[in-house]
Design an enzyme around this catalytic site. Structure first.
Site, mmCIF file in Angstrom:
data_model
loop_
_atom_site.group_PDB
_atom_site.id
_atom_site.type_symbol
_atom_site.label_atom_id
_atom_site.label_comp_id
_atom_site.label_asym_id
_atom_site.label_seq_id
_atom_site.Cartn_x
_atom_site.Cartn_y
_atom_site.Cartn_z
ATOM 1 C CB SER A 215 -1.051 -0.177 1.131
ATOM 2 O OG SER A 215 -1.918 0.900 1.210
ATOM 3 C CG ASP B 264 -5.901 -2.464 -4.072
ATOM 4 O OD1 ASP B 264 -6.510 -1.684 -3.323
ATOM 5 O OD2 ASP B 264 -4.730 -2.720 -3.726
ATOM 6 C CG HIS C 46 -5.212 -2.661 0.056
ATOM 7 N ND1 HIS C 46 -4.836 -1.928 -1.117
ATOM 8 C CD2 HIS C 46 -4.704 -2.050 0.997
ATOM 9 C CE1 HIS C 46 -3.830 -1.027 -0.663
ATOM 10 N NE2 HIS C 46 -3.746 -0.907 0.705
#
Length: 488
Positions: free
Chosen positions: A212, A421, A450
Site C-alpha cells: 500500500s 483494489d 488490497h
C-alpha cells in the site's frame, strides 16, 4: 494506504533539491545495536527490538536527533541467510514494529514462507512520527476522530463546513507540542531513515517488502539509494506521486471497481436479505446511506456507513462482516462495537503529516466544491468523500520537492497488484510501472482486494512469483497476468 477503521462499525489503518541530501547517511558511523525485548504493545514473542538514532532534519545531520524503533525476526539458518528484508505494512500513520510477527503468524492463510524467513532477518520499524518513533500529535478531539478520513459532503455548504473543520485541524497540528517536527515527517525522510537502519545493521544493501503506502516508500528508497537496494517487492501500488491529491481522489474509482465483488457475494447469500442480484445489493447501499443520513442509527450516519463499507472491501474476509453490518442496520438490530483502535490521535496526526508534507494540495474551497459535485455524479458510491477538502488544503508548503520516481538504477523491482483494489487502484500501479521502466516488472491478479501477496492472498501464481524473486533473485522476463485464485 490503510485507514483508521470506524470504531462504531468494524468488528474484528524553502525547497531542497534531492541531490543535496541523497546519500547523506554515508556520513554516519555504524555502531553495535543493542537488541532487547520489544515494547509491551508489540505482541510477538519472537521479535526483538532496538532503536536507531537519525537526524530530524537531514539538511542538518548534526542537529536534533530522534530515535526510530526497529524490530527484528532473525533468520534461524545462517547457511541460507542472505541479508535483511525491511518491511512496511502501509499507512501512512501505521506502525510497523509488529509487522514481521504479523507476516509469519500462522493464523493467516498465507504467512511469509519459511524459505523467505531463512534467507533474511525480517526487519520492522515504526516510521518517524509514528508509535515508538518520536510520535507526533495534532491534539485531535473525539469529535474530530469520529469523522475519520472520508466525511461525505451532501452539498456545497457541507464542503464549506468541512473546510472550517479541516483548517482547525491544520492549525492544531501547527501549534501542538510536536509542531517543530511537522516539516520533517515525510516519505523522503523516512526513506533516509531506512538507509540509516541499513547502516546500523551493518548491511551493504537491503531488500524490501512494502504494501500500500509502503510501495511509495519503497519506490522513494530505491530512487534515492539505488545502489543499496537489493530485491524490492511493492504490493498494491500507489502511483509515482505517492499518496497525493490524485491518489486520494482515486479512492472513488477503487470503490466502484471493487464493490461488484461484494455485491455478488451478498446476492449469493440471500440470508442477509440485501438482495438476490448484484443490482439489488447496489440499490440497498444507496437506500441505507440515504436512510442513515436522515436518521442515524446507533450513532451511525450515512457518511460513516459509506466509509465503513469502503474499509471492509479491502479483503474478501471482510465481506461477511460487512453483510452482517448492513443486515443489522437494515433490520434495526444492534451493531456490536469494535475494540478500541489504539492511539487514533497519533495515527491520524502522523498520517496527515505525511500526506500534506509530501506534496502540495489544492487550496481553493470553491475548487473542492466543484470536484465534489463532479465526483458525486461520476463515482456515486463514495466519490464526494474522495474529492472533499481536508487539512492538507491549509498545510504549510512542503520544504522539499517530491521525489521523482524514474528508471535510473538496477532492474530489481517486482510490483504485484490486484486488478480491483479499492485503496490503490490499478491506474496508479500502471503509472508507477511506466515510471520505473525496465527497473520493474509487474504481476497482476484478476481479483479484488488490497494486498496481492501473502496473508489473505491465496493466489499461487502471485505468491510463487514473489517468493521465487525474494529467495533466488529470479524475476519474470516480462510482466505477468495471473488468473484469479480458485473461489475468487
Amino acid at each position: 494506504m490503510r485507514k483508521i477503521l470506524s470504531g462504531v462499525l468494524v468488528i474484528a489503518v524553502s525547497a531542497v533539491t534531492l541531490g543535496s541530501v541523497r546519500g547523506v547517511s554515508e556520513a554516519g558511523t555504524s555502531s553495535a545495536l543493542r537488541w532487547e525485548a520489544c515494547p509491551a504493545d508489540v505482541a510477538s514473542p519472537d521479535l526483538e527490538c532496538t532503536t536507531v538514532r537519525v537526524p530530524l532534519d537531514y539538511r542538518s545531520p548534526e542537529g536534533r536527533q530522534i530515535d526510530i524503533a526497529v524490530s527484528r525476526l532473525p533468520s534461524k539458518d545462517p547457511s541460507q541467510r542472505r541479508g535483511v528484508l525491511l518491511t512496511n505494512p502501509g499507512g501512512p500513520g501505521g506502525g510497523g514494529l509488529s509487522y514481521p510477527g504479523l507476516l509469519v503468524n500462522p493464523v493467516f492463510p498465507e504467512p511469509l514462507p519459511q524459505s523467505v524467513r531463512d534467507r533474511y532477518d525480517v526487519i520492522g520499524f515504526d516510521p518517524r512520527g509514528v508509535g515508538h518513533s518520536a510520535p507526533v500529535t495534532c491534539d485531535y478531539t473525539p469529535e474530530q476522530i469520529a469523522r475519520l478520513n472520508l466525511p461525505y459532503p451532501g452539498n456545497p455548504a457541507d464542503v464549506l463546513k468541512d473546510a472550517e473543520i479541516a483548517e482547525t485541524i491544520a492549525r492544531q497540528c501547527a501549534s501542538s507540542e510536536t509542531a517543530g517536527m511537522l516539516p520533517y515527517i515525510t516519505t523522503a525522510n523516512t526513506a533516509r531513515d531506512m538507509d540509516r537502519i541499513r547502516e546500523a545493521l551493518g548491511e551493504p544493501k537491503i531488500s524490501y517488502l512494502g504494501a500500500s503506502y509502503g510501495t511509495y516508500l519503497g519506490a522513494v528508497y530505491t530512487t534515492l539509494f539505488p545502489s543499496r537496494s537489493d530485491r524490492i517487492v511493492l504490493d498494491s501500488n500507489l502511483g509515482p506521486g505517492g499518496y497525493d491529491h490524485t491518489a486520494f481522489q482515486r479512492l472513488a474509482l477503487g470503490m466502484e471497481q471493487r464493490f461488484p465483488d461484494f455485491a455478488k457475494f451478498a446476492a449469493a447469500n440471500p440470508q442477509y436479505g440485501l438482495g438476490v442480484t448484484p443490482e439489488q445489493v447496489r440499490a440497498k447501499y444507496f437506500e441505507l446511506a440515504a436512510r442513515l443520513e436522515k436518521t442515524p442509527v446507533q450513532g451511525i450516519d450515512g457518511s460513516l456507513f459509506r466509509g465503513a463499507t469502503f474499509d471492509l472491501l479491502y479483503t474478501d474476509v471482510g465481506f461477511t462482516t460487512l453483510a452482517a453490518i448492513w443486515q443489522a442496520l437494515d433490520t434495526g438490530r444492534p451493531v456490536p462495537p469494535a475494540p478500541p483502535p489504539g492511539n487514533p490521535d497519533n495515527s491520524l496526526s502522523s498520517r496527515l503529516h505525511v500526506l500534506c508534507g509530501d506534496s502540495s494540495w489544492p487550496r481553493s474551497v470553491r475548487g473542492y466544491q466543484r470536484d465534489v459535485a463532479l465526483y458525486r455524479m461520476k463515482y456515486p458510491l463514495i466519490g464526494a468523500a474522495a474529492a472533499n477538502i481536508g487539512p492538507c488544503a491549509f498545510w504549510p508548503a512542503p520544504i522539499e520537492r517530491p521525489v521523482r520516481i524514474g528508471d535510473r538504477g538496477p532492474s530489481n523491482v517486482l510490483m504485484v497488484q490486484n486488478l480491483r483494489d479499492p485503496g490503490t487502484p490499478l491506474a496508479g500501479a500502471r503509472e508507477l510501472r511506466k515510471a520505473f521502466g525496465d527497473r520493474a516488472r509487474m504481476v497482476t491478479a484478476d481479483q479484488g482486494g488490497h494486498g496481492a501477496y501473502g496473508l489473505f492472498a491465496r493466489n499461487t501464481c502471485v505468491n510463487d512469483t514473489v517468493t521465487t524473486f525474494l529467495t533466488t533473485g529470479q524475476r519474470p522476463h516480462r510482466d505477468v497476468a495471473c488468473a484469479a485464485a480458485p473461489g475468487k
